[in-house]
Design a protein around this motif. Structure first.
Motif, PDB file in Angstrom:
ATOM      1  N   CYS A 175      40.353  51.766  49.838  1.00 47.81           N
ATOM      2  CA  CYS A 175      41.055  52.992  49.476  1.00 47.81           C
ATOM      3  C   CYS A 175      42.356  52.673  48.733  1.00 47.81           C
ATOM      4  O   CYS A 175      43.105  51.795  49.128  1.00 47.81           O
ATOM      5  N   HIS A 176      42.580  53.386  47.653  1.00 54.76           N
ATOM      6  CA  HIS A 176      43.798  53.162  46.872  1.00 54.76           C
ATOM      7  C   HIS A 176      44.913  54.134  47.225  1.00 54.76           C
ATOM      8  O   HIS A 176      45.953  54.132  46.606  1.00 54.76           O
ATOM      9  N   HIS A 177      44.648  54.976  48.200  1.00 54.92           N
ATOM     10  CA  HIS A 177      45.641  55.956  48.615  1.00 54.92           C
ATOM     11  C   HIS A 177      46.259  56.623  47.382  1.00 54.92           C
ATOM     12  O   HIS A 177      47.473  56.586  47.168  1.00 54.92           O
ATOM     13  N   CYS A 178      45.355  57.192  46.590  1.00 49.41           N
ATOM     14  CA  CYS A 178      45.689  57.774  45.285  1.00 49.41           C
ATOM     15  C   CYS A 178      46.924  58.689  45.309  1.00 49.41           C
ATOM     16  O   CYS A 178      47.205  59.336  46.313  1.00 49.41           O
ATOM     17  N   SER A 179      47.600  58.735  44.154  1.00 41.59           N
ATOM     18  CA  SER A 179      48.771  59.628  44.044  1.00 41.59           C
ATOM     19  C   SER A 179      48.324  61.069  44.201  1.00 41.59           C
ATOM     20  O   SER A 179      49.006  61.888  44.797  1.00 41.59           O
ATOM     21  N   ASP A 180      47.163  61.379  43.625  1.00 42.81           N
ATOM     22  CA  ASP A 180      46.640  62.737  43.717  1.00 42.81           C
ATOM     23  C   ASP A 180      45.191  62.633  44.200  1.00 42.81           C
ATOM     24  O   ASP A 180      44.266  62.621  43.401  1.00 42.81           O
ATOM     25  N   PRO A 181      44.994  62.510  45.511  1.00 41.79           N
ATOM     26  CA  PRO A 181      43.679  62.118  46.024  1.00 41.79           C
ATOM     27  C   PRO A 181      42.602  63.182  45.808  1.00 41.79           C
ATOM     28  O   PRO A 181      42.778  64.347  46.163  1.00 41.79           O
ATOM     29  N   MET A 182      41.483  62.757  45.256  1.00 42.53           N
ATOM     30  CA  MET A 182      40.341  63.636  45.053  1.00 42.53           C
ATOM     31  C   MET A 182      39.743  64.049  46.399  1.00 42.53           C
ATOM     32  O   MET A 182      39.264  65.163  46.555  1.00 42.53           O
ATOM     33  N   CYS A 183      39.764  63.128  47.369  1.00 43.10           N
ATOM     34  CA  CYS A 183      39.186  63.420  48.680  1.00 43.10           C
ATOM     35  C   CYS A 183      39.931  64.581  49.330  1.00 43.10           C
ATOM     36  O   CYS A 183      39.338  65.491  49.898  1.00 43.10           O
ATOM     37  N   LEU A 184      41.257  64.527  49.172  1.00 44.80           N
ATOM     38  CA  LEU A 184      42.092  65.579  49.758  1.00 44.80           C
ATOM     39  C   LEU A 184      41.785  66.921  49.103  1.00 44.80           C
ATOM     40  O   LEU A 184      41.610  67.945  49.769  1.00 44.80           O
ATOM     41  N   ALA A 185      41.665  66.875  47.758  1.00 46.60           N
ATOM     42  CA  ALA A 185      41.393  68.113  47.024  1.00 46.60           C
ATOM     43  C   ALA A 185      40.040  68.696  47.407  1.00 46.60           C
ATOM     44  O   ALA A 185      39.854  69.904  47.427  1.00 46.60           O
ATOM     45  N   ALA A 186      39.075  67.832  47.742  1.00 43.38           N
ATOM     46  CA  ALA A 186      37.725  68.304  48.008  1.00 43.38           C
ATOM     47  C   ALA A 186      37.532  68.829  49.419  1.00 43.38           C
ATOM     48  O   ALA A 186      36.580  69.552  49.685  1.00 43.38           O
ATOM     49  N   ALA A 213      32.189  66.021  51.759  1.00 43.63           N
ATOM     50  CA  ALA A 213      32.689  66.381  50.429  1.00 43.63           C
ATOM     51  C   ALA A 213      33.627  65.293  49.904  1.00 43.63           C
ATOM     52  O   ALA A 213      33.628  64.983  48.710  1.00 43.63           O
ATOM     53  N   CYS A 214      34.410  64.718  50.795  1.00 47.71           N
ATOM     54  CA  CYS A 214      35.374  63.698  50.374  1.00 47.71           C
ATOM     55  C   CYS A 214      34.672  62.467  49.815  1.00 47.71           C
ATOM     56  O   CYS A 214      35.115  61.871  48.835  1.00 47.71           O
ATOM     57  N   THR A 215      33.549  62.099  50.448  1.00 48.92           N
ATOM     58  CA  THR A 215      32.819  60.922  49.974  1.00 48.92           C
ATOM     59  C   THR A 215      32.344  61.134  48.548  1.00 48.92           C
ATOM     60  O   THR A 215      32.468  60.251  47.707  1.00 48.92           O
ATOM     61  N   TRP A 216      31.816  62.326  48.286  1.00 47.80           N
ATOM     62  CA  TRP A 216      31.328  62.593  46.936  1.00 47.80           C
ATOM     63  C   TRP A 216      32.477  62.716  45.958  1.00 47.80           C
ATOM     64  O   TRP A 216      32.346  62.344  44.797  1.00 47.80           O
ATOM     65  N   ALA A 217      33.599  63.245  46.408  1.00 47.99           N
ATOM     66  CA  ALA A 217      34.718  63.459  45.488  1.00 47.99           C
ATOM     67  C   ALA A 217      35.427  62.158  45.134  1.00 47.99           C
ATOM     68  O   ALA A 217      35.878  61.977  44.009  1.00 47.99           O
ATOM     69  N   CYS A 218      35.525  61.268  46.088  1.00 46.79           N
ATOM     70  CA  CYS A 218      36.246  60.008  45.850  1.00 46.79           C
ATOM     71  C   CYS A 218      35.523  59.194  44.779  1.00 46.79           C
ATOM     72  O   CYS A 218      34.322  58.984  44.863  1.00 46.79           O
ATOM     73  N   PRO A 219      36.248  58.733  43.756  1.00 38.50           N
ATOM     74  CA  PRO A 219      35.602  57.992  42.667  1.00 38.50           C
ATOM     75  C   PRO A 219      34.868  56.740  43.152  1.00 38.50           C
ATOM     76  O   PRO A 219      33.960  56.264  42.490  1.00 38.50           O
ATOM     77  N   ILE A 220      35.290  56.181  44.284  1.00 35.87           N
ATOM     78  CA  ILE A 220      34.631  54.976  44.772  1.00 35.87           C
ATOM     79  C   ILE A 220      34.035  55.193  46.161  1.00 35.87           C
ATOM     80  O   ILE A 220      33.770  54.229  46.889  1.00 35.87           O
ATOM     81  N   SER A 221      33.830  56.436  46.540  1.00 38.37           N
ATOM     82  CA  SER A 221      33.183  56.794  47.814  1.00 38.37           C
ATOM     83  C   SER A 221      33.721  56.052  49.027  1.00 38.37           C
ATOM     84  O   SER A 221      32.967  55.442  49.773  1.00 38.37           O
ATOM     85  N   ILE A 261      42.187  66.291  55.362  1.00 36.75           N
ATOM     86  CA  ILE A 261      42.773  65.091  54.770  1.00 36.75           C
ATOM     87  C   ILE A 261      44.186  65.389  54.320  1.00 36.75           C
ATOM     88  O   ILE A 261      44.457  66.436  53.739  1.00 36.75           O
ATOM     89  N   SER A 262      45.081  64.474  54.627  1.00 40.77           N
ATOM     90  CA  SER A 262      46.458  64.695  54.201  1.00 40.77           C
ATOM     91  C   SER A 262      47.041  63.410  53.663  1.00 40.77           C
ATOM     92  O   SER A 262      46.568  62.323  53.971  1.00 40.77           O
ATOM     93  N   LYS A 263      48.050  63.563  52.838  1.00 40.75           N
ATOM     94  CA  LYS A 263      48.738  62.395  52.308  1.00 40.75           C
ATOM     95  C   LYS A 263      50.165  62.410  52.808  1.00 40.75           C
ATOM     96  O   LYS A 263      50.889  63.376  52.604  1.00 40.75           O
ATOM     97  N   ASP A 264      50.537  61.348  53.479  1.00 39.71           N
ATOM     98  CA  ASP A 264      51.898  61.233  53.969  1.00 39.71           C
ATOM     99  C   ASP A 264      52.782  60.883  52.778  1.00 39.71           C
ATOM    100  O   ASP A 264      52.624  59.831  52.171  1.00 39.71           O
TER     101      ASP A 264
END
Ligand code: SF4
Ligand code: SF4
Lengths: 155, 89, 305
Positions: A68-79, A106-114, A85-88
């Motif tokens: 996990c790259h703990h994205c700046s704008d996480p797709m998993c969170l959005a999905a 939904a998060c698995t499908w949304a995350c670019p690298i599952s 899902i939350s980002k600290d």
């Protein structure tokens, strides 16, 4: 008129001093010690299937590490339909609240690298949480192929 | 979790099976591989002392390892009875 | 005392370093040839070497770091203090033992609090560790203290072609110096070192914890396949952990799929011993091998004649 209102979370851009794991394929030997350490830390066993990071062969036969790259704008969170899902914003860690998760994947499908996976027996998703800031995988990598770096230094 | 479910006890998690036998050997002889007659013969032929100067030659070292493990209470943590060398879970 | 912890390079004895050789679990049982070659050859190059007595498992830091860090530090200190008591530094040939002991020692030197805690446990066995010594790899001793030039001057190349397997733990320094030492030393001792694609790949020892099938077929066998295609005389290693894994994989592959890996796996110290004219029988080169070493010995003999 009825309209569905999608609310985009008003995220500040992730603070630049937050940490992520950086993998260097030139140093990686594919020993998978990081994977055993991860499955032990999270599930008290040595099982590659349970590890939350994966080291596999890439297209050019090099070792690729999926974590996990703990994205700046996480797709998993959005999905996530239930905001599990939350980002600290201070540490940058993206985590799943297993009490809220409904296991819809939904998060698995949304995350670019599952990255998020279904946790066996729990029917809720689980994903890397950087071990709360001190990742176990980094401690055991003797090839020094993974390191915890700040986004700022590695733009 | 304990604040949400105060009555739940923590589950005792066994050490992974792949290290169970290794740990027994480690704590009983101090090392992971035992010495046998065949190896001793080959060591002699290689110009070495048949018994290596490791814990094989100094059994008190293995006893010290057990003392240290007990002092750290790790035997309890991994559920290994050092007297019988059996896992409780 | 305080200064001592700041410098990792403090010597117990500044004039000449004396070493206790830490054998570990694998070498005395599975690789008597390597042990014998090291103990016979290094003193000939002026290294003051003795056995580290009462050695126990290093222990496996990869396992204990996650189960309980104290076990790693305490049991490593128990080994280190045996050398400290003799006023010697520790030398290890196994990369795994080296990393376990080196990192434990470094951590204890930098962290007096931890050292105090560990000594609390050690007191139960009436021992004490001051963290006043260094831990060094066989390669560091050979390269930095003996030197490639001296080795070249006093030896004659063994006329064989080899490939190297450095191993994961040899890469702990960012500058990759141990791997460099390994290849430079081997180059000085043999005719040719042949590079191959999977040289960096792990032997698979660690993977045995999770998946023996993967460790044997995806790691060891892949490596063996690549090596077989090279048409070389031997695979050179220094790490007992890697040897342990290769030896096991050779047996499993033979039993399960009838796969023959007939390439001898030899230790760097054997090459060193041969190159200075030590007869193979003096260090038991023929015994307990994964594959016969006769072809190497024959080439060496015809060159010496
Ligand atoms: S522990 Fe390090 S070298 Fe080994 S597979 Fe993981 S990242 Fe690669
Ligand atoms: S799970 Fe995927 S999308 Fe979510 S933060 Fe991690 S890498 Fe980004």
């Amino acid at each position: 008129m009825e309209s569905v209102h999608f609310k985009t979370p008003d995220l500040d851009p992730a603070p630049l001093n937050t940490k992520i794991i950086l993998h260097n394929p030139d140093r990686c030997t594919g020993c998978r010690q990081c994977m055993t350490a991860c499955s032990f830390k999270n599930f008290n066993t040595y099982n590659y299937d349970l590890s939350l990071c994966k080291v596999i062969r890439g297209p050019d036969n090099e070792f690729v590490r999926i974590h996990c790259h703990h994205c700046s704008d996480p797709m998993c969170l959005a999905a996530c339909p239930v905001s599990a899902i939350s980002k600290d914003l201070e540490t940058g860690i993206v985590s799943v609240d297993k009490m809220r998760c409904i296991g819809c994947k939904a998060c698995t499908w949304a995350c670019p690298i599952s990255v998020p996976q279904m946790q066996r027996g729990l029917k809720a998703m689980t994903k890397c949480d950087l071990c709360g800031g001190d990742p176990s995988c980094i401690k055991v990598c003797s090839a020094r192929a993974i390191e915890l770096v700040s986004r700022e230094d590695n733009r | 979790m304990s604040d949400i479910f105060p009555w739940r006890r923590q589950v005792k998690v066994p050490v992974p099976t792949t290290v169970k036998t290794q740990l027994i050997r480690h704590f009983s002889i101090g090392l992971l591989y035992p010495l046998n007659e065949e190896v001793m013969e080959y060591r002699r032929r290689s110009g070495l002392n048949p018994v290596p100067p490791t814990a094989h030659g100094y059994p008190e070292a293995a006893a010290d390892i057990q003392t240290l493990i007990k002092a750290m209470k790790v035997d309890k943590k991994i559920g290994l009875d050092l007297d019988t060398m059996e896992y409780q879970y | 005392m305080a200064d001592q912890y700041n410098s990792t390079e403090t010597l117990t004895n500044p004039e000449k370093t004396r070493y206790s050789f830490f054998l570990g679990c694998v070498m005395p049982i599975k690789m008597p040839w390597a042990e014998s070659a090291i103990m016979q050859t290094l003193p000939k190059f002026g290294v003051d070497l003795e056995y580290l007595k009462k050695a126990t498992c290093c222990p496996r830091a990869g396992v204990w770091k996650s189960v309980d860090e104290r076990v790693w530090l305490t049991l490593a200190s128990y080994n280190l203090l045996q050398a400290e008591g003799d006023g010697r530094d520790v030398m290890a040939s196994c990369n795994g033992c080296y990393v376990t002991l080196y990192e434990a020692n470094k951590l204890l030197r930098e962290n007096p609090e931890k050292l105090k805690e560990i000594n609390g446990y050690l007191a139960e066995t009436h021992t004490h560790y001051n963290a006043s010594i260094r831990v060094r790899h066989l390669l560091e001793v050979l390269y930095e203290e003996v030197g490639v030039d001296r080795i070249k001057g006093e030896s004659r190349k063994v006329p064989i072609r080899v490939a190297l397997h450095p191993g994961c733990h040899m890469r702990i320094f960012e500058d990759g110096r141990l791997v460099r030492y390994f290849s430079e030393l081997t180059c000085a001792l043999v005719d040719e070192v042949v590079p191959y694609e999977d040289e960096q790949m792990c032997c698979g020892l660690q993977a045995n914890l999770a998946d023996r099938q993967f460790a044997t077929y995806e790691r060891a066998k892949k490596k063996f396949d690549a090596l077989k295609a090279l048409n070389i005389d031997a695979l050179v290693i220094v790490c007992s952990g890697c040897y342990d894994q290769f030896e096991r994989a050779v047996q499993i592959l033979k039993k399960e799929i009838g796969y023959e890996f007939d390439l001898p796996i030899i230790h760097l110290a054997e090459l060193l011993a041969l190159s200075i004219g030590t007869s193979p029988d003096e260090f038991g080169m023929r015994y307990l091998r994964t594959a016969p070493v006769d072809s190497i010995i024959a080439k060496w003999e015809s060159d010496r004649r």
